[in-house]
Scaffold this active site. Structure first.
Site, mmCIF file in Angstrom:
data_model
loop_
_atom_site.group_PDB
_atom_site.id
_atom_site.type_symbol
_atom_site.label_atom_id
_atom_site.label_comp_id
_atom_site.label_asym_id
_atom_site.label_seq_id
_atom_site.Cartn_x
_atom_site.Cartn_y
_atom_site.Cartn_z
ATOM 1 N N SER A 38 1.167 5.026 1.359
ATOM 2 C CA SER A 38 -0.246 4.744 1.582
ATOM 3 C C SER A 38 -1.139 5.674 0.775
ATOM 4 O O SER A 38 -2.338 5.420 0.640
ATOM 5 C CB SER A 38 -0.580 4.885 3.071
ATOM 6 O OG SER A 38 -0.301 6.201 3.516
ATOM 7 N N CYS A 50 7.025 6.223 3.370
ATOM 8 C CA CYS A 50 5.978 6.337 4.383
ATOM 9 C C CYS A 50 6.590 5.915 5.711
ATOM 10 O O CYS A 50 7.068 4.779 5.841
ATOM 11 C CB CYS A 50 4.807 5.428 4.015
ATOM 12 S SG CYS A 50 3.506 5.308 5.264
ATOM 13 N N ASN A 51 6.611 6.819 6.680
ATOM 14 C CA ASN A 51 7.179 6.490 7.983
ATOM 15 C C ASN A 51 6.415 5.365 8.669
ATOM 16 O O ASN A 51 7.010 4.493 9.308
ATOM 17 C CB ASN A 51 7.176 7.736 8.874
ATOM 18 C CG ASN A 51 8.100 8.818 8.366
ATOM 19 O OD1 ASN A 51 7.745 9.562 7.448
ATOM 20 N ND2 ASN A 51 9.281 8.928 8.931
ATOM 21 N N THR A 52 5.104 5.374 8.536
ATOM 22 C CA THR A 52 4.278 4.361 9.185
ATOM 23 C C THR A 52 4.552 2.980 8.602
ATOM 24 O O THR A 52 4.749 2.003 9.330
ATOM 25 C CB THR A 52 2.789 4.721 9.024
ATOM 26 O OG1 THR A 52 2.545 6.005 9.626
ATOM 27 C CG2 THR A 52 1.908 3.688 9.682
ATOM 28 N N CYS A 93 5.975 12.404 8.900
ATOM 29 C CA CYS A 93 5.069 11.771 7.937
ATOM 30 C C CYS A 93 5.332 12.426 6.587
ATOM 31 O O CYS A 93 5.478 13.653 6.513
ATOM 32 C CB CYS A 93 3.614 11.960 8.344
ATOM 33 S SG CYS A 93 2.414 11.388 7.112
#
Length: 256
Positions: free
Chosen positions: A12, A74-76, A185
């Site tokens: 992101s 990106c973990n999200t 993160c």
């Protein structure tokens, strides 16, 4: 799939640069395309549906550009979009991130583990399943720290304001000694020294970048798609940001 095709790395924003460093270290002969979707950051405060749509759009662009694999650095984005993307691209490895909870839990006898991440990562079903899996092996404490993303995006990784923020966040969990911290993160490794200073020098810190790099290597080996050694790969830097200095910040973080 051809060996000479590049590998796409998506985040992101700038956090995925911490993963890119591990990928290049392990696979120096490979070419990489790094894309930071800074125009839509931060992802951590968006809904799962929004995150999935944004991630899918950028992976589609990378696939159209001819990458042989994509790393969701990106973990999200991994939590929201990795599974549907794997169904969408069955012939291309989609490598996601996972908070390094397992090695942290296994590092001691029922350790107290603080997981630092964005709100989105901590509320996802994927993380809930991970917590459920290891809940009997130690105490797992969730610590949302979304503002770290913004500090890193600004290139502010050593400031007094950052230290005050970390001290405030850790004050909510430090009533009982902490054994381990998991950086959930990819932005957070850039402020690892500050986190270590606040958490204490005896606290072990874990992140998932090295494991992600090893998984990419394993998948490419299975497909006989690794480039031959003896060359130095390249990195193409891309971003959706209209900030002319954004790529410069990305390269600065990569060089740390």
């Amino acid at each position: 799939m051809k060996r000479e095709q590049p590998i796409g790395v998506f985040d992101s924003g700038l956090g995925g640069v911490s993963v890119l460093r591990e990928l290049v270290s392990l696979l120096p002969a490979e070419d990489f395309i790094y894309f930071g979707d800074a125009a839509h950051a931060p992802y951590g405060e968006r809904s799962e549906r929004e995150i999935r749509a944004l991630t899918t759009a950028q992976v589609d662009r990378m696939a159209a550009a001819g990458v042989k694999a994509v790393v969701l650095a990106c973990n999200t984005a991994t939590s929201a979009a990795c599974a549907p993307l794997r169904r969408r691209y069955r012939g291309m490895p989609i490598i996601g991130m996972e908070p390094a909870l397992k090695p942290a839990i296994l590092s001691g006898n029922r350790p107290r583990v603080v997981v630092m991440a964005t709100h989105a990562t901590l509320r996802q079903k994927k993380f809930a399943r991970l917590m459920e899996r290891f809940k009997e092996a130690g105490e797992i404490v969730k610590l949302p720290c979304p503002e770290i993303v913004e500090f890193v995006e600004r290139g502010e990784i050593h400031s007094d304001a950052l230290m005050r923020y970390l001290e405030e966040r850790f004050s909510s969990v430090s009533n009982v000694p902490v054994d381990c911290v998991v950086l959930g993160c990819t932005h957070f490794p850039f402020v690892r020294d500050a986190i270590q200073a606040v958490a204490g020098q005896s606290v072990q810190i874990f992140d998932g970048a090295a494991g992600t790099a090893r998984e990419l290597e394993r998948r490419l080996q299975e497909l006989d798609a690794l480039r031959e050694e003896g060359r130095r790969g390249t990195i193409a830097w891309l971003s959706s940001s209209d900030d002319p200095h954004y790529i410069e910040r990305a390269k600065m973080l990569y060089a740390l």
